[in-house]
Write an enzyme that holds these catalytic residues in place. Structure first.
Site, PDB file in Angstrom:
ATOM      1  N   ASN A   1      -6.992  29.380  62.850  1.00  0.00           N
ATOM      2  CA  ASN A   1      -7.129  30.704  62.232  1.00  0.00           C
ATOM      3  C   ASN A   1      -8.539  30.941  61.682  1.00  0.00           C
ATOM      4  OD1 ASN A   1      -7.167  29.027  60.046  1.00  0.00           O
ATOM      5  ND2 ASN A   1      -5.371  29.888  59.025  1.00  0.00           N
TER       6      ASN A   1
ATOM      7  N   GLU B   1      -8.688  29.180  53.802  1.00  0.00           N
ATOM      8  CA  GLU B   1      -7.886  29.995  54.708  1.00  0.00           C
ATOM      9  C   GLU B   1      -8.390  31.446  54.704  1.00  0.00           C
ATOM     10  OE1 GLU B   1      -5.891  28.432  56.523  1.00  0.00           O
ATOM     11  OE2 GLU B   1      -4.582  27.050  55.451  1.00  0.00           O
TER      12      GLU B   1
ATOM     13  N   ASP C   1     -11.717  17.807  51.987  1.00  0.00           N
ATOM     14  CA  ASP C   1     -10.449  18.230  51.401  1.00  0.00           C
ATOM     15  C   ASP C   1      -9.436  17.092  51.324  1.00  0.00           C
ATOM     16  OD1 ASP C   1     -10.193  18.117  54.171  1.00  0.00           O
ATOM     17  OD2 ASP C   1      -9.883  20.251  54.427  1.00  0.00           O
TER      18      ASP C   1
ATOM     19  N   HIS D   1     -10.152  28.719  59.731  1.00  0.00           N
ATOM     20  CA  HIS D   1     -10.431  28.078  58.443  1.00  0.00           C
ATOM     21  C   HIS D   1     -11.442  26.943  58.595  1.00  0.00           C
ATOM     22  CE1 HIS D   1      -6.790  25.106  58.892  1.00  0.00           C
ATOM     23  NE2 HIS D   1      -7.888  24.473  59.180  1.00  0.00           N
TER      24      HIS D   1
HETATM   25  C1  F6R Z   1     -10.016  18.711  57.883  1.00  0.00           C
HETATM   26  C2  F6R Z   1     -10.287  20.117  57.736  1.00  0.00           C
HETATM   27  C3  F6R Z   1      -9.740  21.168  58.654  1.00  0.00           C
HETATM   28  C4  F6R Z   1      -9.829  20.806  60.127  1.00  0.00           C
HETATM   29  C5  F6R Z   1      -9.274  21.911  61.022  1.00  0.00           C
HETATM   30  C6  F6R Z   1      -9.279  21.518  62.478  1.00  0.00           C
HETATM   31  O1  F6R Z   1     -10.657  17.961  56.882  1.00  0.00           O
HETATM   32  O2  F6R Z   1     -10.960  20.433  56.836  1.00  0.00           O
HETATM   33  O3  F6R Z   1     -10.403  22.374  58.413  1.00  0.00           O
HETATM   34  O4  F6R Z   1     -11.169  20.566  60.457  1.00  0.00           O
HETATM   35  O5  F6R Z   1      -7.963  22.202  60.627  1.00  0.00           O
HETATM   36  O6  F6R Z   1      -8.409  20.446  62.665  1.00  0.00           O
HETATM   37  P1  F6R Z   1      -8.205  19.747  64.080  1.00  0.00           P
HETATM   38  O7  F6R Z   1      -9.452  19.025  64.396  1.00  0.00           O
HETATM   39  O8  F6R Z   1      -7.046  18.802  63.866  1.00  0.00           O
HETATM   40  O9  F6R Z   1      -7.894  20.831  65.059  1.00  0.00           O
END
Ligand code: F6R
Length: 245
Positions: free
Chosen positions: A136, A143, A67, A138
């Site tokens: 959450n 989401e 992303d 995701h």
């Molecule tokens: C990042 C992504 C997100 C993260 C998720 C966890 O490319 O796609 O889905 O993997 O938000 O983020 P952290 O590791 O910062 O808790």
């Protein structure tokens, strides 16, 4: 699904790096799907070290990141392209021309998303997709919703994700409100998936995502239907799943 509770956060990173190193050794020309966020930073550091020591090489590898924020140029220090250069690409022997991140600076969502799907297909699909887990549930920026979005698309970030990510920006108003993300279909099409999760604040969502009902309200729960998933969590994130590992 293989569900592993590591001995420590460092052990989680080491095991995940070993998993990726094994993919690189088995197929030096493999296509890796990559993630940003706090969780993979340790494993990228391990891979940088492995590469410096000659244990792995990224010379033949192609990558696709999950992303990118819509509206951020690659040079912006919170863009995911910048993150990848800082933590991995600038420190390993990868051909940066073969690294792909959705084109955040291009506001034409349709063109960006269609081109991304085409590029993944042209590369032969993703062999191993690395994922983190949002608080959450995701994955990528998919989401909680009423349905599972299939292909790469543009999303409006939820308030909880904006708040979670605001720690990385000067103020919450600076957090972009939209992002381009691989869809759930794109992620599920990867031939294998590796997820890493750390922290006590994720313990509840880990349990729900991997041992609860599959629902688009917890996007990661769809991974229960994937045929080749490895989940490596640190002790805090695995606390509520001790009886499952
Ligand atoms: C990042 C992504 C997100 C993260 C998720 C966890 O490319 O796609 O889905 O993997 O938000 O983020 P952290 O590791 O910062 O808790």
């Amino acid at each position: 699904m293989e569900f592993i509770i590591a001995e420590s956060t460092e052990d989680m990173s080491r095991r995940a790096a070993d998993h990726i190193a094994a993919c690189l050794q088995a197929d030096p020309d493999c296509v890796l799907g990559l993630a940003t966020g706090t969780t993979p930073i340790g494993l990228y550091a391990e891979l940088v070290e492995d590469c410096a020591e000659g244990k792995v090489s990224f010379a033949g590898v192609t990558t696709f990141n999950l992303d990118e924020y819509r509206g951020l140029a690659p040079e912006h220090d919170q863009s995911y392209r910048y993150f990848m250069k800082k933590h991995l690409f600038d420190h390993v022997d990868i051909d940066q021309a073969r690294t792909h991140v959705p084109e955040g600076a291009n506001p034409d969502a349709h063109a960006v998303c269609a081109a991304y799907e085409e590029a993944i297909a042209a590369a032969g699909g993703v062999d191993m997709q690395l994922l983190g887990l949002g608080p959450n549930g995701h994955i990528g920026f998919n989401e909680p919703e009423d349905t599972f979005p299939a292909a790469t698309h543009c999303v409006d970030l939820t308030q909880s994700t904006i708040e979670a990510n605001s720690r990385l920006f000067e103020c919450i108003d600076d957090v972009p409100r939209q992002a381009y993300t691989m869809g759930i279909g794109t992620i599920m099409a990867a031939r294998s998936v590796l997820m890493v999760v750390e922290g006590a604040h994720k313990a509840e969502i880990v349990k729900k995502a991997f041992f609860g009902p599959v629902t688009p309200q917890i996007p990661a729960s769809i991974l229960q239907f994937h045929q080749n998933v490895t989940v490596i969590v640190d002790p805090a994130a695995g606390e509520l799943c001790r009886d499952k590992a």
